[in-house]
Write an enzyme that holds these catalytic residues in place. Structure first.
Site, PDB file in Angstrom:
ATOM      1  CB  CYS A 272      -0.932  -0.011   1.203  1.00  0.00           C
ATOM      2  SG  CYS A 272      -2.040  -1.431   1.242  1.00  0.00           S
TER       3      CYS A 272
ATOM      4  CB  ILE B  81       3.430   5.573  -6.162  1.00  0.00           C
ATOM      5  CG1 ILE B  81       3.181   5.977  -7.629  1.00  0.00           C
ATOM      6  CG2 ILE B  81       3.837   4.108  -6.033  1.00  0.00           C
ATOM      7  CD1 ILE B  81       4.412   5.952  -8.492  1.00  0.00           C
TER       8      ILE B  81
ATOM      9  CB  SER C  38      -1.061  -4.134   3.587  1.00  0.00           C
ATOM     10  OG  SER C  38      -0.214  -3.446   4.496  1.00  0.00           O
ATOM     11  NE  ARG C  39       5.690  -5.454   5.257  1.00  0.00           N
ATOM     12  CZ  ARG C  39       6.917  -4.933   5.275  1.00  0.00           C
ATOM     13  NH1 ARG C  39       7.954  -5.703   5.547  1.00  0.00           N
ATOM     14  NH2 ARG C  39       7.107  -3.656   5.015  1.00  0.00           N
TER      15      ARG C  39
ATOM     16  CG  LEU D 281       6.303  -4.469  -2.304  1.00  0.00           C
ATOM     17  CD1 LEU D 281       6.736  -5.931  -2.251  1.00  0.00           C
ATOM     18  CD2 LEU D 281       5.651  -4.050  -0.984  1.00  0.00           C
TER      19      LEU D 281
ATOM     20  CE  LYS E  99       9.790   5.952 -10.603  1.00  0.00           C
ATOM     21  NZ  LYS E  99       8.700   6.312  -9.747  1.00  0.00           N
TER      22      LYS E  99
ATOM     23  NE  ARG F  68      10.460   8.855  -1.503  1.00  0.00           N
ATOM     24  CZ  ARG F  68       9.569   9.721  -1.957  1.00  0.00           C
ATOM     25  NH1 ARG F  68       9.600  10.077  -3.235  1.00  0.00           N
ATOM     26  NH2 ARG F  68       8.654  10.226  -1.154  1.00  0.00           N
TER      27      ARG F  68
END
Length: 335
Positions: free
Chosen positions: A12, A15, A37-38, A74, A97, A165
């Site tokens: 989830c 993006i 989802s976990r 993911l 990507k 990120r």
């Protein structure tokens, strides 16, 4: 009437919530079948909104017997494992990507998909926007004369400290998150025969991943491509092509909203012309390209994806690396 493709979503991510699930929901070719989802509550919230099944865990979603395809948003470090798992269960895959952070892994995943006659598509959406095809036509028609250089940049403001990120264990970093856009634009407009001349990566103060960088590439014919990227900057998303007789610029190049009127600004001599195109939803166009590839049993061309992966790996392994402390760079011992 063609039966919609039943798609399961593994994860989830933001993006998925903001871009892809709304695009799937409005596509006549897609039926959202399940969201995994976990965190089961998160899956339930999304599933309720899209009236589909909530699944607790990624492996559990792949055990469902009524899915045609899977979308995988993911983090980069987790992506290859689940792309491979989905392919091995016979599902077509649309993945964020890059497909992986290493060329050999990307190559192996694409070869696995091809060996099973499955579509594996990397979710780079801007290449499906017609503005870039229009730019290609201008180049081919000689609007710039003989092409000399390409300059592209994609930078975004700082993210929340907790953003994935910034996590090296999840494959974070500016190169694979935002650097991929100007690099892919260079390949898209100049062709796959780009060679890396030099590159540099820098790490912001207190960060454990690269937060900015630049690279210089060149075609066999001598056209240079300079790309810059970063994720602790003011927002900038643009490219410029320069030739012997003119130049053109494209602003908001990589993530334009669906209602944005795209403009190509053409400069020749003392004249400037604005070429305006109709608004276009590149997210919807990407979904259409994915479903069309499945329907026609004609997987998308993977040459650019492979070359992109090779160059990303080269930049990551060879770029001089600096870490910044109080605004002053210092050479890192290892990268």
């Amino acid at each position: 009437m063609t039966t919609p493709l039943r798609v399961g979503v593994i994860g989830c991510a933001d993006i998925a919530i903001r871009r892809m699930l709304p695009a799937f929901a409005t596509s006549p070719d897609i039926e959202i079948a399940a969201v995994a989802s976990r965190n089961l509550n998160k899956a339930r919230d999304l599933a309720e909104h899209y009236q589909c099944r909530a699944v607790h865990g990624y492996a559990e979603l792949l055990e469902l017997d009524d899915l045609h395809a899977v979308y995988i948003p993911l983090p980069a470090a987790l992506r290859p494992r689940w792309v491979e798992a989905a392919l091995r269960t016979g599902r077509h895959v649309l993945a964020e990507k890059p497909l992986s952070t290493q060329y050999t892994c990307t190559r192996d995943l694409l070869e696995l998909a091809a060996s099973r006659d499955l579509v594996l598509m990397e979710n780079i959406m801007f290449i499906h926007h017609p503005r870039h095809a229009a730019v290609r036509h201008l180049i081919t028609d000689g609007a710039l004369g003989e092409l000399r250089s390409f300059h592209a940049a994609f930078t975004i403001p700082p993210l929340a400290d907790s953003d994935i990120r910034y996590r090296p264990d999840l494959g974070g970093g500016a190169l694979t998150d935002v650097g991929i856009y100007p690099l892919r634009a260079a390949l898209h407009l100049l062709g796959p025969r780009l060679d890396l001349i030099g590159a540099s990566l820098a790490q912001g103060a207190g960060r454990q991943v690269d937060t900015s960088g630049a690279a210089l590439l060149r075609t066999p014919g001598g056209v240079t491509a300079q790309i810059t990227f970063g994720m602790e900057h003011t927002y900038h998303s643009a490219y410029e092509l320069r030739g012997s007789q003119g130049s053109l610029t494209v602003d908001r190049a990589f993530t334009p909203p669906a209602d944005h009127t795209p403009v190509i600004t053409l400069h020749r001599g003392t004249t400037t012309e604005e070429i305006r195109l109709p608004p276009h939803d590149q997210v919807a166009a990407t979904v259409t390209a994915f479903t069309a590839a499945i329907r026609t049993a004609a997987p998308p061309d993977t040459d650019a994806t492979l070359r992109q992966s090779h160059l990303l790996t080269q930049i990551s392994r060879t770029a001089p690396y600096t870490a910044h402390t109080n605004g002053s760079p210092r050479k890192a011992d290892d990268h």
